[in-house]
Scaffold this active site. Structure first.
Site, mmCIF file in Angstrom:
data_model
loop_
_atom_site.group_PDB
_atom_site.id
_atom_site.type_symbol
_atom_site.label_atom_id
_atom_site.label_comp_id
_atom_site.label_asym_id
_atom_site.label_seq_id
_atom_site.Cartn_x
_atom_site.Cartn_y
_atom_site.Cartn_z
ATOM 1 N N THR A 70 -52.141 15.561 15.120
ATOM 2 C CA THR A 70 -52.290 14.069 14.917
ATOM 3 C C THR A 70 -53.631 13.559 15.576
ATOM 4 O OG1 THR A 70 -51.038 13.881 16.983
ATOM 5 C CG2 THR A 70 -49.770 13.796 14.722
ATOM 6 N N THR A 71 -53.942 14.032 16.373
ATOM 7 C CA THR A 71 -55.070 13.540 17.280
ATOM 8 C C THR A 71 -56.472 13.893 16.126
ATOM 9 O OG1 THR A 71 -54.352 13.710 19.364
ATOM 10 C CG2 THR A 71 -56.501 13.228 19.223
ATOM 11 N N ASP B 156 -43.585 19.374 19.071
ATOM 12 C CA ASP B 156 -44.817 19.681 18.379
ATOM 13 C C ASP B 156 -44.816 21.345 18.274
ATOM 14 O OD1 ASP B 156 -45.781 17.375 18.325
ATOM 15 O OD2 ASP B 156 -47.399 17.220 19.659
ATOM 16 N N ASP C 2 -50.615 12.945 23.040
ATOM 17 C CA ASP C 2 -50.229 12.893 21.540
ATOM 18 C C ASP C 2 -50.721 11.872 20.928
ATOM 19 O OD1 ASP C 2 -48.626 14.465 19.648
ATOM 20 O OD2 ASP C 2 -47.433 12.531 19.452
#
Length: 566
Positions: free
Chosen positions: A132-133, A430, A99
């Site tokens: 988020t990545t 998520d 994550d």
């Protein structure tokens, strides 16, 4: 001679011993020179240390290098075949995750621009909960492209303007190619497919069908469709080490990591009426400091009798209200515990504040701060309260189910070790965020880099119509967008350039924006057939946040740091 603007200090030296001593003292902290006045007396000129300063292109290249280093770290974690990172904290705690927000949060980042990338990932996590990545990888690619434009002599402000024009074009294209899914309690399959896309790159991928359904059911249980909102306060994520990941389940109620206060109390209650107390089972004490002197046996006996009477009175007040279970935020001693057992009043002590609030919401009860305020209408109601034990250990938990308010739920995760349980909880969070986003806005785009390639094609076409210098920045933006499908192909072991070229040409030829990188090698590039789905607001937020940060970084052309030498 010395510059007139350099601060200087004149110091008379009386003898050679003083000079050598003073010289040694000052030389470690300042630049200086020895000179003589008109009378031949020596004095020292001390200059303030010059601060380290980076300006112009050097400063911008330094920023870009730092941001690219962070993006490169996360690049290998992107996609369904992305790799995990293992991080060890100063205390020795180990975290294994892919994550993006968690990786950057745990990283020890000291560079100022790299810290901005950490904040970028956190912003995406706070606002959307997923992607988020990708947002960090995109920002790194935008800065990498900007570096080439800077070296060609294009002004940073013109690059920023070009990026702004490009992101407007890209978000318009996202709106055009988006589809809608039906958010309906009677047909949950579209939501489950979207949740499975999010979970596809996580550690829970081996049972992601089950986890996706749990996440969808949890959101559907608490969603307010009139306001198009989901209150995450009503969804509690809990876990216990042991068992296997497939044992993860959704509890329509509350799970509390406590046990009955006395081992002889019943382990199962039906149709329980619950008194939720934030006052302790103990005699009242003055708020101020006090001292009680006991000098005789009679005084001690009187005190003991007083305490017993108070315990009896408290238990009677609870029983008179009609309660069959006591949930207490505070503890109580063995005498009170024994008295509760004698009066057949099961109890749970030392329940944390958030759990107390959750139990009150779930059971429809009121939190009672004083025994005198307890009444039948303030009791919570639950169809089943049971104490559950795990394996051969002494770990026990209280499960409160069949509550009056079924909108409070708990997702209870299991796993072979603590790291797996924690990563499973992050993955489920998520998925919950993605389903919540669909409740708010039910528009979707297709994953696998399909949306990025479609936007890159649209931006390139728009750049051809721009006569000014910004067209170079727009083309650079399009190239940066393609870094996402390139990373997906690379992490999946495919030929990167060849794969991207094939997908892009097929998108243009078929006019099909659903074509993306076949990471799982299912034999089709159509992401709609593969059910690889992402939310529109998540993808749009990625583009806007990354562009906003890159524009901010490009406009910094000087950095002044204190000199750490000496």
């Amino acid at each position: 001679s010395h510059p007139s603007n350099s601060p200087s200090v004149s110091i008379d030296l009386v003898n050679s011993g003083a000079r050598s001593h003073l010289f040694c003292f000052i030389s470690s902290s300042a630049t200086m020179s020895l000179t003589f006045d008109e009378y031949g007396r020596p004095y020292i000129i001390m200059r303030a240390e010059q601060k380290q300063e980076l300006t112009g292109l050097d400063a911008q290249k330094s920023h870009i290098l730092a941001a690219r280093s962070v993006a490169q770290t996360l690049r290998t974690s992107l996609g369904p075949k992305g790799l995990d990172k293992l991080m060890v904290s100063p205390d020795g705690d180990i975290t294994i995750t892919n994550d993006g927000a968690t990786i950057l949060e745990k990283m020890d980042v000291s560079h100022q621009i790299a810290a901005l990338m950490v904040q970028l990932s956190k912003s995406q996590d706070d606002e959307i909960g997923d992607g988020t990545t990708g947002v960090v990888v995109l920002a790194g690619a935008l800065l990498e492209q900007a570096e080439q434009l800077l070296e060609r002599g294009i002004h940073p402000v013109r690059i920023s303007d070009g990026y702004e024009m490009a992101v407007q074009c890209a978000t318009t294209e996202l709106d055009r190619i988006s589809d809608t899914v039906k958010v309906d309690k009677d047909d949950l399959e579209p939501l489950v497919r979207t949740a499975k896309t999010t979970l596809g790159s996580k550690i829970v991928t081996k049972c992601h069908e089950q986890i996706a359904r749990i996440a969808v059911d949890a959101v559907m249980a608490v969603a307010d469709f009139d306001r198009k909102d989901v209150d995450f306060e009503l969804i509690k994520l809990d876990g216990k080490v042991g068992g296997k990941m497939e044992d993860t389940k959704l509890v329509y109620g509350v799970v509390v990591d406590k046990e009955m206060s006395h081992p002889q109390m019943p382990k199962t209650l039906r149709d329980a009426k619950i008194a939720i107390l934030t006052c302790p089972f103990e005699p009242p004490k003055p708020k101020t400091k006090h001292k009680l002197d006991i000098t005789t046996v009679e005084d001690y006996t009187n005190l003991q009798n007083y305490e017993r009477e108070k315990f009896v009175e408290m238990v009677k007040q609870v029983k008179d209200a009609g309660a069959s279970l006591v949930i207490c935020q505070w503890g109580f001693d063995d005498e009170a515990n024994h008295m509760l057992l004698q009066n057949e009043l099961p109890s749970v002590r030392w329940v944390g504040g958030p759990e107390v609030e959750m139990i009150a919401i779930a059971t429809g009860g009121r939190i009672v701060p004083r025994f005198s305020e307890l009444s039948a209408d303030k009791l919570g109601k639950a169809g089943s309260v049971r104490e559950v034990s795990f394996g051969t250990t002494k770990d026990r938990m209280i499960v409160i189910e069949e509550c009056l308010n079924s909108r409070a739920v708990t997702i209870f995760c299991r796993g072979g070790n603590k790291m797996i349980v924690e990563e499973a909880k992050r993955s489920i969070h998520d998925a919950l965020c993605v389903i919540r986003n669909l409740v708010k806005d039910n528009r979707i785009v297709y994953g696998g880099g399909a949306a990025e390639i479609a936007c890159a094609i649209a931006v390139n076409n728009a750049a051809d119509k721009v006569a000014s210098l910004e067209q170079y920045a727009m083309r650079a933006f399009a190239d940066a967008l393609e870094s996402i499908p390139l990373a997906l192909a690379e992490n999946s072991g495919l030929e990167t350039i060849e794969t991207l070229a094939a997908v892009r040409s097929k998108q243009i030829k078929d006019n099909n924006p659903r074509l993306g990188v076949d990471c799982l090698e299912k034999g089709t590039m159509d992401m709609k057939e593969q059910h690889v789905i992402e939310t529109l607001i998540g993808k749009r937020q990625q583009l806007l946040l990354a562009t906003q940060l890159v524009k901010h970084i490009l406009k910094i052309d000087a950095v002044t740091l204190p000199n750490m030498q000496g």
